[in-house]
Design a protein around this motif. Sequence first.
Motif: not given
Length: 212
Positions: A56-67, A177-184
């Motif tokens: 996250l380049a800046a604070p993220g609102a409502d960040v969620r990760i789930w299966t 992943f929801s609400g993040v800038d990038q994922v790898s």
Amino acid sequence: MTPFSRPYSLPLAAATLWTTLAALAALAVTPAQAADFDFSGDLLAHNQVLQFDFSLAAPGADVRIWTDSWRSGLNFDPTAAVWSLQGSAFSLLSEVDDDDSVAAGQGFYDTGFAWPVLAAGTYRLTLAAAGNAALGNLLSDGFTYDAEAPIAIGLWNQPSHDLNANDQKGTFWRLHFSGVDQVSAVPEPASALLLALGGLALLGARARRSTH
């Protein structure tokens, strides 16, 4: 381990493992703003740990990760941990085994995280089979089953399995992943791949002998 759900076929499993890991290694996305990302694949060994870097380049609102892949025991029971990069080391932020409240479509043994606000920074998520928990507050401390020879998911009884149903033998996982800038996805070391394949070969041979 017994009971076996089905004979284990090494050629197919090995091919699936290589295909899945190659696909994961190729996944790297860098959108301009917070977005949603979906990943899926197969976890073939009880001590295999998948890793994903997100930021996250800046604070993220409502960040969620789930299966949402447990599917009432059709697939293995997942567990996940989120690590925050502090200097040159990843420090444990949170570890969750079961949480089906993060998003619609989850099952009882699915897992996930939800933050109203998550600080800017670089993070790593690890996804594994339940029971393979983090051993300490640093990612470098490893996981519970690291020292064990790999056991194929289809031949393994998870701590939460139902003996009468002989469930949680499926290898499929899905992660959002929801609400993040990038994922790898973080590629697994070649040595780990060789170790996993060697262990799966031994288990495949044992499973074939048990059917004759």
